[in-house]
Enzyme design. Structure first.
Site, PDB file in Angstrom:
ATOM      1  N   CYS A 133      32.123  35.142  51.860  1.00 32.69           N
ATOM      2  CA  CYS A 133      33.450  34.572  51.669  1.00 32.69           C
ATOM      3  C   CYS A 133      33.496  33.138  52.168  1.00 32.69           C
ATOM      4  O   CYS A 133      33.283  32.872  53.351  1.00 32.69           O
ATOM      5  CB  CYS A 133      34.501  35.407  52.392  1.00 32.69           C
ATOM      6  SG  CYS A 133      36.171  34.768  52.175  1.00 32.69           S
ATOM      7  N   ASN A 152      38.094  38.024  39.892  1.00 35.23           N
ATOM      8  CA  ASN A 152      38.652  38.880  40.943  1.00 35.23           C
ATOM      9  C   ASN A 152      39.065  40.242  40.408  1.00 35.23           C
ATOM     10  O   ASN A 152      38.949  41.255  41.091  1.00 35.23           O
ATOM     11  CB  ASN A 152      39.842  38.181  41.599  1.00 35.23           C
ATOM     12  CG  ASN A 152      39.415  37.015  42.476  1.00 35.23           C
ATOM     13  OD1 ASN A 152      38.244  36.903  42.837  1.00 35.23           O
ATOM     14  ND2 ASN A 152      40.348  36.141  42.802  1.00 35.23           N
TER      15      ASN A 152
END
Length: 359
Positions: A161, A67
């Site tokens: 996602c 991330n």
């Protein structure tokens, strides 16, 4: 148990392979339900079945935080000089983000070696390739840098996602307050953001909840705006702090990262430094992606490469084509950054170690 029969979905085999190496533990792609005599609706490649019972020993390195890396890669688009990122995990999402950057004209090396060099000095497009954008949600992080640096960004709604569709309204709220015109084209599912001149500091931006992605986007855009922007209700995750640290090394002026209030003093035009700070060079500075352990302790040191080696790595014997380069409204210097070890992977290894009485 029903949950066991459904199977365990695993994003990446890296964790399991590291645990299995040097021990008697084994990993198999045979469905768990099949090994229990039942039928499984899950495909063979969708999870790993691990036969344990062994005490794990040895040393397991923790890979770079995905991330954080995705945000840092997008942040590279604010820079008019090359950026070097190290300790980069070679994951599908990282590869997809590299493709997004390439689609707007950045020269990006492969993450296979754990090091990625991004040269976004000559951007050629305002619009990331829709096919690349649809592969992961983090592709929307490129909107802020593109808008602030070139005055325009056309991007499709992000995909990829597993959590499901999540709005980007907080990102757009921030861009509007920075002076951008934002239009959503429902027919093409495209968001068009424009500004006739350099963005201006928005004063106070209040998020109704601490969105990591929106904090990334506004922080990058506001770094290239004229004036001061303060984000209230900002996300305080380690990857936010890490992005702020990288941008600051590139010439941005960000304070408060890691708290709920972040203050960004924008730069005017292209950021230049007559007296580079330690570790900086004329081509940019190298900083390592900060190690994201459970204690958030930095476990790595800054590394450096020479301008000559970066040029060789980027271009080699490739003949560069003549392309139409988009002029900059504003930009930062480049930088070299080493990655933070992933906190989820670190936690997984700790649990495995504790659960097997390892040494």
């Amino acid at each position: 148990p029903a949950a066991l029969r459904r199977g365990f979905h695993h994003r990446d085999a890296t964790h399991a392979s590291r645990l299995a190496s040097g021990s008697n533990a084994s990993a198999s792609s045979v469905p768990i339900a099949e090994s229990l005599g039942g039928e499984s609706p899950v495909t063979r490649a969708s999870y790993l079945a691990v036969s344990g019972g062994a005490t794990l020993t040895g040393t397991a390195p923790v890979g770079g935080a995905k991330n954080a890396v995705l945000a840092l890669l997008a942040g590279c688009l604010t820079c008019a000089s090359p950026v070097t990122l190290t300790n980069v995990p070679c994951l599908n999402d990282v590869i997809a983000m590299c493709d997004v950057l390439r689609s707007v004209g950045a020269v990006v090396t492969s993450p296979v070696s754990g090091t990625v060099v991004v040269d976004a000095s000559a951007l050629t497009s305002h619009a990331p390739n829709p096919a690349a954008v649809q592969k992961l949600r983090a592709s929307f992080f490129t909107a802020g840098p593109l808008l602030a640096r070139t005055g325009r960004c056309e991007i499709t709604s992000p995909g990829g996602c597993a959590i499901g569709t999540r709005p980007v309204d907080l990102h757009l709220q921030g861009f509007k307050q920075l002076g951008a015109d934002v239009r959503v084209c429902a027919e093409t599912d495209t968001i068009v953001m424009t500004t006739a001149k350099q963005l201006t500091g928005a004063g106070d931006i209040h998020f109704r909840f601490p969105s990591v992605g929106a904090t990334h986007s506004v922080m990058c855009a506001a770094s290239l705006a004229i004036g001061v922007t303060t984000i209230h209700g900002a996300a305080a995750e380690p990857e936010v702090t890490d992005l702020a640290a990288m941008l600051n090394k590139c010439g941005a002026r960000i304070t408060g990262a890691g708290t709920s209030t972040i203050r960004i003093e924008g730069v005017s035009g292209t950021c230049r430094s007559d007296t580079p700070s330690q570790g900086q060079q004329s081509l940019g500075v190298e900083r390592t992606l900060r190690a994201e352990t459970l204690s958030r302790t930095s476990m790595s040191q800054t590394s450096q490469t020479s301008s000559q080696s970066v040029n060789k790595l980027l271009y080699g014997q490739t003949v560069m084509k003549h392309v139409s380069v988009i002029p900059d409204l504003a930009s930062l210097l480049g930088c070299h950054h080493r990655a933070i070890p992933d906190r989820v992977e670190a936690g997984t290894l700790l649990v495995a170690a504790a659960g097997t009485l390892s040494s």
